[in-house]
Design a protein around this motif. Structure first.
Motif, PDB file in Angstrom:
ATOM      1  N   MET A  17       0.822  -1.202   0.000  1.00 58.95           N
ATOM      2  CA  MET A  17       0.000   0.000   0.000  1.00 58.95           C
ATOM      3  C   MET A  17       0.864   1.263   0.000  1.00 58.95           C
ATOM      4  SD  MET A  17      -2.992  -1.293   2.562  1.00 58.95           S
ATOM      5  CE  MET A  17      -4.373  -0.359   1.912  1.00 58.95           C
ATOM      6  N   LYS A  19       3.776   1.747   1.281  1.00 54.92           N
ATOM      7  CA  LYS A  19       4.705   1.831   2.412  1.00 54.92           C
ATOM      8  C   LYS A  19       5.719   0.696   2.298  1.00 54.92           C
ATOM      9  CE  LYS A  19       6.134   2.424   6.774  1.00 54.92           C
ATOM     10  NZ  LYS A  19       7.473   2.823   6.936  1.00 54.92           N
ATOM     11  N   GLY A 125      -3.838  -1.741   8.466  1.00 50.93           N
ATOM     12  CA  GLY A 125      -2.998  -0.554   8.427  1.00 50.93           C
ATOM     13  C   GLY A 125      -1.911  -0.488   9.473  1.00 50.93           C
ATOM     14  N   LEU A 128       1.610   0.773   8.477  1.00 49.09           N
ATOM     15  CA  LEU A 128       1.676   1.769   7.409  1.00 49.09           C
ATOM     16  C   LEU A 128       2.109   3.148   7.876  1.00 49.09           C
ATOM     17  CD1 LEU A 128      -1.531   0.809   5.391  1.00 49.09           C
ATOM     18  CD2 LEU A 128       0.846   0.072   5.015  1.00 49.09           C
ATOM     19  N   LYS A 132      -1.595   7.343   7.706  1.00 50.82           N
ATOM     20  CA  LYS A 132      -2.122   6.360   6.760  1.00 50.82           C
ATOM     21  C   LYS A 132      -2.736   5.156   7.470  1.00 50.82           C
ATOM     22  CE  LYS A 132      -0.958   4.312   2.353  1.00 50.82           C
ATOM     23  NZ  LYS A 132       0.074   4.235   1.329  1.00 50.82           N
ATOM     24  N   SER A 133      -2.086   4.690   8.550  1.00 52.43           N
ATOM     25  CA  SER A 133      -2.611   3.529   9.273  1.00 52.43           C
ATOM     26  C   SER A 133      -4.019   3.802   9.807  1.00 52.43           C
ATOM     27  CB  SER A 133      -1.678   3.137  10.420  1.00 52.43           C
ATOM     28  OG  SER A 133      -1.560   4.207  11.346  1.00 52.43           O
ATOM     29  N   LEU A 135      -6.212   6.018   8.738  1.00 51.34           N
ATOM     30  CA  LEU A 135      -7.145   6.163   7.626  1.00 51.34           C
ATOM     31  C   LEU A 135      -7.524   4.804   7.034  1.00 51.34           C
ATOM     32  CD1 LEU A 135      -8.750   7.976   5.728  1.00 51.34           C
ATOM     33  CD2 LEU A 135      -6.707   8.144   4.293  1.00 51.34           C
ATOM     34  N   VAL A 136      -6.531   3.965   6.776  1.00 46.92           N
ATOM     35  CA  VAL A 136      -6.792   2.634   6.209  1.00 46.92           C
ATOM     36  C   VAL A 136      -7.670   1.832   7.160  1.00 46.92           C
ATOM     37  CG1 VAL A 136      -5.734   0.413   5.625  1.00 46.92           C
ATOM     38  CG2 VAL A 136      -4.783   2.545   4.697  1.00 46.92           C
TER      39      VAL A 136
END
Length: 178
Positions: A17, A19, A125, A128, A132-133, A135-136
Protein backbone atom coordinates in the motif's frame (compact mmCIF):
# COMPACT_ATOMS: atom_id res chain seq x y z
CA UNK A 1 19.01 -14.17 6.31
CA UNK A 2 21.23 -12.27 8.72
CA UNK A 3 24.01 -11.92 6.16
CA UNK A 4 21.51 -10.68 3.57
CA UNK A 5 19.91 -8.07 5.80
CA UNK A 6 23.34 -6.73 6.78
CA UNK A 7 24.48 -6.55 3.17
CA UNK A 8 21.30 -4.91 1.85
CA UNK A 9 20.12 -3.17 5.05
CA UNK A 10 19.20 0.14 3.46
CA UNK A 11 17.42 -1.33 0.45
CA UNK A 12 13.67 -1.81 0.32
CA UNK A 13 12.66 -5.37 1.12
CA UNK A 14 8.85 -5.21 0.91
CA UNK A 15 6.19 -2.70 -0.11
CA UNK A 16 2.50 -2.75 0.78
CA UNK A 17 0.00 0.00 0.00
CA UNK A 18 2.82 2.39 -0.87
CA UNK A 19 4.70 1.83 2.41
CA UNK A 20 8.03 0.03 2.25
CA UNK A 21 10.29 -1.51 4.85
CA UNK A 22 14.02 -1.94 4.40
CA UNK A 23 15.97 -5.10 5.03
CA UNK A 24 17.37 -3.39 8.12
CA UNK A 25 13.86 -2.72 9.43
CA UNK A 26 12.85 -6.29 8.60
CA UNK A 27 15.88 -7.52 10.56
CA UNK A 28 14.94 -5.48 13.64
CA UNK A 29 11.19 -6.20 13.54
CA UNK A 30 11.60 -9.93 12.89
CA UNK A 31 14.17 -10.09 15.71
CA UNK A 32 11.62 -8.52 18.06
CA UNK A 33 8.91 -10.94 16.97
CA UNK A 34 11.27 -13.89 17.41
CA UNK A 35 12.22 -12.66 20.89
CA UNK A 36 8.52 -12.35 21.74
CA UNK A 37 7.92 -15.98 20.76
CA UNK A 38 10.99 -17.25 22.63
CA UNK A 39 11.12 -14.96 25.64
CA UNK A 40 7.53 -13.94 26.31
CA UNK A 41 5.65 -17.06 25.22
CA UNK A 42 8.47 -19.50 26.01
CA UNK A 43 7.33 -21.85 23.26
CA UNK A 44 8.78 -25.36 23.32
CA UNK A 45 11.25 -26.52 20.71
CA UNK A 46 9.43 -27.47 17.51
CA UNK A 47 6.43 -25.23 18.18
CA UNK A 48 4.28 -24.30 15.22
CA UNK A 49 3.18 -20.76 14.47
CA UNK A 50 0.25 -20.33 12.09
CA UNK A 51 0.23 -17.22 9.89
CA UNK A 52 -3.24 -16.36 8.63
CA UNK A 53 -2.58 -13.17 6.68
CA UNK A 54 -2.58 -11.92 3.12
CA UNK A 55 0.40 -10.06 1.63
CA UNK A 56 0.82 -7.31 4.23
CA UNK A 57 4.03 -6.02 5.83
CA UNK A 58 3.31 -7.98 9.00
CA UNK A 59 3.59 -11.26 7.10
CA UNK A 60 7.35 -11.22 6.34
CA UNK A 61 8.05 -9.91 9.85
CA UNK A 62 6.12 -12.81 11.41
CA UNK A 63 7.52 -15.32 8.90
CA UNK A 64 11.18 -14.47 9.41
CA UNK A 65 10.65 -13.93 13.14
CA UNK A 66 9.18 -17.40 13.52
CA UNK A 67 12.01 -18.99 11.56
CA UNK A 68 14.69 -17.01 13.43
CA UNK A 69 13.24 -18.22 16.72
CA UNK A 70 13.61 -21.81 15.51
CA UNK A 71 9.92 -22.56 15.11
CA UNK A 72 7.90 -23.94 12.22
CA UNK A 73 5.71 -21.71 10.06
CA UNK A 74 2.24 -22.98 9.20
CA UNK A 75 0.79 -20.92 6.37
CA UNK A 76 -2.99 -20.67 6.60
CA UNK A 77 -5.21 -19.44 3.80
CA UNK A 78 -7.01 -16.37 5.19
CA UNK A 79 -10.10 -17.30 3.18
CA UNK A 80 -10.56 -20.66 4.91
CA UNK A 81 -13.96 -21.49 6.32
CA UNK A 82 -14.18 -22.27 10.03
CA UNK A 83 -14.22 -26.01 9.25
CA UNK A 84 -11.11 -25.76 7.06
CA UNK A 85 -9.32 -23.62 9.63
CA UNK A 86 -10.13 -26.03 12.44
CA UNK A 87 -8.81 -28.96 10.41
CA UNK A 88 -5.53 -27.22 9.52
CA UNK A 89 -4.80 -25.88 13.02
CA UNK A 90 -5.52 -29.27 14.60
CA UNK A 91 -3.57 -31.16 11.95
CA UNK A 92 -0.57 -28.84 12.31
CA UNK A 93 -0.78 -28.63 16.09
CA UNK A 94 -0.30 -24.86 16.00
CA UNK A 95 0.55 -23.26 19.34
CA UNK A 96 0.24 -19.67 18.09
CA UNK A 97 -1.75 -17.98 15.35
CA UNK A 98 -0.95 -14.57 13.88
CA UNK A 99 -4.06 -13.34 12.11
CA UNK A 100 -5.36 -10.25 10.36
CA UNK A 101 -8.41 -8.90 12.20
CA UNK A 102 -10.50 -9.27 9.03
CA UNK A 103 -10.42 -13.05 9.59
CA UNK A 104 -10.49 -13.18 13.41
CA UNK A 105 -14.22 -14.03 13.44
CA UNK A 106 -13.39 -17.33 11.71
CA UNK A 107 -10.83 -18.22 14.38
CA UNK A 108 -13.33 -17.22 17.07
CA UNK A 109 -15.73 -19.90 15.78
CA UNK A 110 -13.20 -22.71 16.33
CA UNK A 111 -11.01 -21.39 19.17
CA UNK A 112 -12.25 -23.90 21.74
CA UNK A 113 -11.59 -26.86 19.43
CA UNK A 114 -8.03 -26.10 18.30
CA UNK A 115 -4.70 -26.39 20.14
CA UNK A 116 -3.84 -22.68 19.74
CA UNK A 117 -2.76 -21.16 23.06
CA UNK A 118 -1.72 -17.69 21.88
CA UNK A 119 -3.33 -15.29 19.38
CA UNK A 120 -1.72 -12.23 17.83
CA UNK A 121 -4.13 -10.02 15.87
CA UNK A 122 -3.06 -7.36 13.40
CA UNK A 123 -4.95 -4.73 11.46
CA UNK A 124 -4.49 -3.98 7.78
CA UNK A 125 -3.00 -0.55 8.43
CA UNK A 126 -0.92 -1.44 11.47
CA UNK A 127 2.50 -1.03 9.84
CA UNK A 128 1.68 1.77 7.41
CA UNK A 129 2.63 4.65 9.70
CA UNK A 130 0.44 7.48 10.92
CA UNK A 131 -1.80 8.96 9.54
CA UNK A 132 -2.12 6.36 6.76
CA UNK A 133 -2.61 3.53 9.27
CA UNK A 134 -5.53 5.33 10.94
CA UNK A 135 -7.15 6.16 7.63
CA UNK A 136 -6.79 2.63 6.21
CA UNK A 137 -8.13 1.04 9.39
CA UNK A 138 -11.08 3.47 9.52
CA UNK A 139 -12.03 2.74 5.91
CA UNK A 140 -11.60 -1.02 6.27
CA UNK A 141 -13.55 -1.20 9.54
CA UNK A 142 -16.21 1.51 9.23
CA UNK A 143 -16.70 2.38 5.55
CA UNK A 144 -16.16 -0.92 3.76
CA UNK A 145 -17.12 -3.00 6.81
CA UNK A 146 -14.50 -5.63 6.01
CA UNK A 147 -13.90 -6.57 9.66
CA UNK A 148 -16.74 -8.62 11.14
CA UNK A 149 -17.17 -8.39 14.91
CA UNK A 150 -14.94 -10.81 16.83
CA UNK A 151 -13.81 -11.57 20.36
CA UNK A 152 -10.72 -13.62 21.17
CA UNK A 153 -9.91 -13.58 24.88
CA UNK A 154 -6.23 -13.12 25.60
CA UNK A 155 -5.36 -11.96 22.08
CA UNK A 156 -2.75 -9.23 21.74
CA UNK A 157 -1.98 -6.88 18.89
CA UNK A 158 0.96 -7.36 16.55
CA UNK A 159 2.40 -4.05 17.79
CA UNK A 160 2.16 -5.29 21.39
CA UNK A 161 3.97 -8.52 20.47
CA UNK A 162 6.78 -6.48 18.89
CA UNK A 163 6.96 -4.21 21.95
CA UNK A 164 7.09 -7.18 24.32
CA UNK A 165 9.79 -8.73 22.16
CA UNK A 166 11.97 -5.67 22.76
CA UNK A 167 12.20 -6.69 26.43
CA UNK A 168 13.74 -10.05 25.54
CA UNK A 169 16.95 -11.11 23.90
CA UNK A 170 16.71 -13.42 20.91
CA UNK A 171 18.47 -16.70 21.61
CA UNK A 172 20.47 -18.03 18.67
CA UNK A 173 19.12 -21.24 17.21
CA UNK A 174 21.55 -23.95 16.19
CA UNK A 175 20.84 -25.42 12.80
CA UNK A 176 21.46 -29.15 12.90
CA UNK A 177 22.50 -31.39 10.06
CA UNK A 178 20.39 -34.49 10.38
Amino acid sequence: FEQGVKRFGSRTAYVCMGKGITYGELDELSRRFAAYLQGELKLPRGARVALMMPNVLQYPVALFGTLRAGYTVVNVNPLYTARELEHQLCDAGADVVVILENFAHTLEQVRGRVPVKHVVVSSLGEMLGFPKSALVNFVVRRVKKMVPAWKLDGAITFAAALARGERHRLQAVEVGHE
